[in-house]
Design a protein around this motif. Structure first.
Motif, PDB file in Angstrom:
ATOM      1  N   GLY A  16       0.818  -1.212   0.000  1.00  0.00           N
ATOM      2  CA  GLY A  16       0.000   0.000   0.000  1.00  0.00           C
ATOM      3  C   GLY A  16       0.846   1.254   0.000  1.00  0.00           C
ATOM      4  N   GLU A  17       1.923   1.259   0.764  1.00  0.00           N
ATOM      5  CA  GLU A  17       2.797   2.432   0.794  1.00  0.00           C
ATOM      6  C   GLU A  17       3.459   2.648  -0.562  1.00  0.00           C
ATOM      7  OE1 GLU A  17       5.437   1.697   4.033  1.00  0.00           O
ATOM      8  OE2 GLU A  17       3.976   2.309   5.568  1.00  0.00           O
ATOM      9  N   ARG A  18       3.833   1.546  -1.205  1.00  0.00           N
ATOM     10  CA  ARG A  18       4.433   1.668  -2.543  1.00  0.00           C
ATOM     11  C   ARG A  18       3.413   2.239  -3.533  1.00  0.00           C
ATOM     12  NH1 ARG A  18       6.754   2.779  -6.668  1.00  0.00           N
ATOM     13  NH2 ARG A  18       7.703   1.338  -8.136  1.00  0.00           N
ATOM     14  N   PRO A  58       6.371 -11.432  -7.284  1.00  0.00           N
ATOM     15  CA  PRO A  58       6.258 -10.449  -6.187  1.00  0.00           C
ATOM     16  C   PRO A  58       5.463  -9.231  -6.627  1.00  0.00           C
ATOM     17  CG  PRO A  58       8.491 -11.293  -6.320  1.00  0.00           C
ATOM     18  CD  PRO A  58       7.774 -11.826  -7.536  1.00  0.00           C
ATOM     19  N   PRO A  59       4.434  -8.834  -5.858  1.00  0.00           N
ATOM     20  CA  PRO A  59       3.612  -7.682  -6.258  1.00  0.00           C
ATOM     21  C   PRO A  59       4.426  -6.422  -6.490  1.00  0.00           C
ATOM     22  CG  PRO A  59       2.581  -8.858  -4.428  1.00  0.00           C
ATOM     23  CD  PRO A  59       3.937  -9.454  -4.613  1.00  0.00           C
ATOM     24  N   GLU A  60       5.503  -6.232  -5.730  1.00  0.00           N
ATOM     25  CA  GLU A  60       6.323  -5.031  -5.908  1.00  0.00           C
ATOM     26  C   GLU A  60       6.921  -4.990  -7.307  1.00  0.00           C
ATOM     27  OE1 GLU A  60       6.561  -7.187  -3.491  1.00  0.00           O
ATOM     28  OE2 GLU A  60       5.953  -6.094  -1.683  1.00  0.00           O
ATOM     29  N   ASP A  61       7.298  -6.163  -7.832  1.00  0.00           N
ATOM     30  CA  ASP A  61       7.839  -6.223  -9.197  1.00  0.00           C
ATOM     31  C   ASP A  61       6.767  -5.840 -10.216  1.00  0.00           C
ATOM     32  OD1 ASP A  61      10.143  -7.078  -7.992  1.00  0.00           O
ATOM     33  OD2 ASP A  61       9.992  -9.163  -8.683  1.00  0.00           O
ATOM     34  N   LEU A  62       5.539  -6.248  -9.948  1.00  0.00           N
ATOM     35  CA  LEU A  62       4.448  -5.931 -10.871  1.00  0.00           C
ATOM     36  C   LEU A  62       4.103  -4.448 -10.819  1.00  0.00           C
ATOM     37  CD1 LEU A  62       2.225  -9.070 -10.200  1.00  0.00           C
ATOM     38  CD2 LEU A  62       3.787  -8.674 -12.117  1.00  0.00           C
ATOM     39  N   LEU A  63       4.178  -3.851  -9.636  1.00  0.00           N
ATOM     40  CA  LEU A  63       3.974  -2.401  -9.558  1.00  0.00           C
ATOM     41  C   LEU A  63       5.058  -1.657 -10.328  1.00  0.00           C
ATOM     42  CD1 LEU A  63       2.795  -1.602  -5.913  1.00  0.00           C
ATOM     43  CD2 LEU A  63       1.450  -2.171  -7.934  1.00  0.00           C
ATOM     44  N   ASP A  64       6.280  -2.165 -10.240  1.00  0.00           N
ATOM     45  CA  ASP A  64       7.365  -1.557 -11.016  1.00  0.00           C
ATOM     46  C   ASP A  64       7.071  -1.636 -12.509  1.00  0.00           C
ATOM     47  OD1 ASP A  64       8.748  -0.920  -8.730  1.00  0.00           O
ATOM     48  OD2 ASP A  64      10.066  -2.678  -8.808  1.00  0.00           O
ATOM     49  N   LEU A  65       6.542  -2.782 -12.937  1.00  0.00           N
ATOM     50  CA  LEU A  65       6.194  -2.949 -14.351  1.00  0.00           C
ATOM     51  C   LEU A  65       5.115  -1.949 -14.759  1.00  0.00           C
ATOM     52  CD1 LEU A  65       6.392  -4.609 -17.009  1.00  0.00           C
ATOM     53  CD2 LEU A  65       4.576  -6.066 -16.077  1.00  0.00           C
ATOM     54  N   LEU A  66       4.087  -1.809 -13.939  1.00  0.00           N
ATOM     55  CA  LEU A  66       3.032  -0.842 -14.241  1.00  0.00           C
ATOM     56  C   LEU A  66       3.593   0.575 -14.297  1.00  0.00           C
ATOM     57  CD1 LEU A  66       0.192  -2.219 -11.940  1.00  0.00           C
ATOM     58  CD2 LEU A  66       0.245  -2.304 -14.435  1.00  0.00           C
TER      59      LEU A  66
END
Length: 483
Positions: A16-18, A58-66
């Motif tokens: 959420g913070e990311r 990892p969700p963080e990797d997917l947020l990076d992709l987005l």
């Protein structure tokens, strides 16, 4: 035991913070980024296409992709220099509301499931009706946008005035009416000969004499005039039809009056907008899109109706057809409002909370100031354009929109049109603003819609200067013999 599809509290907080930081970064830096970026189909496939995922990522990797591939490669309708189409300037408070509604997964289809959220929706509808001048007791429903609001209005008009589909029914609208009306008519089974495209006058307002003649001709031919669609700020030029005269004619012939104010009706929040829209309050129904000039994220449109019982008449499913699984809901209906009885959707989110939250958080004066800035920017653009011999005004600034054309002493109109098309493409690909064209008088016209409250007069000046530079560069090139 690990539960599928769940994260720990720590993991949720980190994710959420990311996500929150991504949104804050977007709001803080959007002015410095291009207002429009489009990638090719092959690039999109190469960057984003994958097989069905059998392994977790990892969700963080997917947020990076987005963040890297998706969010930058789009039209940014909330950019301060996005002047094309109708911008959708947003605010952070409403974005937070969207997250909260999604996170709590609020269902707002009927009162039993969402009494509090439904009351907020009813309250906001009451506010909008009051601001549009509609009588006490008016209400409506929030939908995805103007297309669905216009469809809902036509269904309601047909059921109230006709009781069912009638091949003799006729709907009237101007040649500047939004294409969503034509799509709605097609969806509802209206044939092409059941719609009348009424010409507009020199100011692109619906011609009431032509409308009267069309209605009288249809009555003489045994047809049934059903609905007149009047515009309260057209997408093309911001034109407002003569609303009082249309209302008089509709009352004379017992015809439903629908006002398409998807873009312009929100201007009624301001004194000057309310004066310009005088007569809108006489409509049977009004379309208004808060995700346009009320600065809400997509998707938020609404339909306001003079008598909300008409919506129930049009959309309530009778006892013979009532779904068995809604029996307990039906037992508690009484005087409560079930929004599935006011529109097409049964499953629907709590749509009004973001508008409620931002109106409460900022207050009406802030919204009035934000709307007024759209008028002022367009009027400044007109002053800049009139000061240069390189421009001609097609339609003056009205309702935050101005249209204009490039003027060149040695180029034919066809050559100017070709130069304009190429310059618009360069502006989209290379420019610091997004300015596009529309068709007026069977020729392209450049168009600014200046409703972002963070837009400045300097933004307008620099954007027009850059556009002129692209036009002059294209005009200096050898022109095709066909132009």
């Amino acid at each position: 035991m690990t539960t599928p599809l769940e994260l720990s509290r720590t993991e949720m907080r980190a994710l959420g913070e990311r996500a929150l930081e991504m949104v804050i970064h977007h709001f803080a830096t959007r002015r410095d980024l291009p207002p429009a970026t489009t990638i090719t189909k092959s690039d999109a496939v190469a960057r984003l296409h994958t097989d069905l995922p059998e392994q977790a990522t990892p969700p963080e990797d997917l947020l990076d992709l987005l963040a890297r591939e998706v969010f930058p490669n789009a039209f940014h309708a909330d950019h301060p220099r996005f002047y094309a189409f109708v911008p959708s300037p947003t605010n952070f408070v409403s974005a937070v509301a969207d997250f909260l509604v999604s996170g709590h997964n609020l269902f707002a289809g009927h009162w039993l499931a969402s009494s509090a959220a439904s009351q907020i929706e009813l309250t906001v509808l009451e506010w909008l009706c009051r601001l549009c001048g509609m009588p006490t007791g008016s209400s409506g429903i929030f939908v995805s946008g103007g297309s669905m609001a216009n469809l809902t209005a036509l269904v309601t008009a047909r059921e109230v005035k006709m009781g069912a589909h009638d091949a003799r029914a006729v709907v009237y609208c101007s040649d500047q009416t939004h294409s969503s009306l034509f799509k709605a008519l097609r969806v509802l089974g209206f044939a092409r000969d059941q719609r009348r495209l009424i010409p507009t006058d020199a100011t692109l307002r619906l011609s009431v004499p032509a409308l009267r003649a069309a209605i009288e001709a249809d009555l003489a031919a045994g047809r049934r005039p059903l609905c007149v669609v009047a515009n309260a700020g057209t997408t093309n030029t911001g034109a407002i039809d003569p609303l009082h005269e249309v209302a008089d004619l509709c009352a004379e012939h017992d015809v439903w009056m629908h006002v398409d104010g998807a873009y312009g009706a929100a201007a009624a929040f301001t004194p000057r907008g309310r004066a310009l829209l005088d007569g809108m309050e006489r409509a049977d129904s009004i379309t208004l899109d808060p995700h346009k000039w009320l600065f809400q994220p997509y998707e938020l449109g609404c339909l306001l109706v003079r008598d909300p019982r008409h919506l129930v008449h049009a959309f309530h499913v009778g006892d013979d057809d009532h779904a068995d699984y809604l029996a307990d809901v039906a037992r508690h209906v009484q005087a409560d409002v079930n929004f599935y009885d006011r529109g097409i959707q049964l499953t629907r989110s709590a749509k009004a909370i973001k508008l409620w939250l931002s109106l409460r958080a900022f207050g009406l004066p802030a919204f009035r100031e934000a709307i007024e800035s759209g008028f002022l920017q367009a009027e400044h653009a007109e002053r800049v354009l009139r000061a240069s011999p390189s421009w001609e005004i097609v339609t003056p600034a009205q309702m935050g929109i101005i249209t204009f054309r490039y003027r060149h002493p040695s180029l034919s109109p066809a050559a100017v049109d070709a130069v304009t098309a190429r310059a618009v493409d360069r502006m989209r690909l290379e420019g610091q603003a997004l300015i596009m064209s529309t068709m007026l008088g069977e020729r392209p016209a450049l168009r600014l819609c200046t409703i972002h409250p963070a837009g400045t007069l300097t933004d307008v000046e620099r954007s027009l200067a850059q556009l002129l530079g692209f036009l002059e560069a294209e005009a200096a090139l050898p022109q095709s013999p066909s132009t």
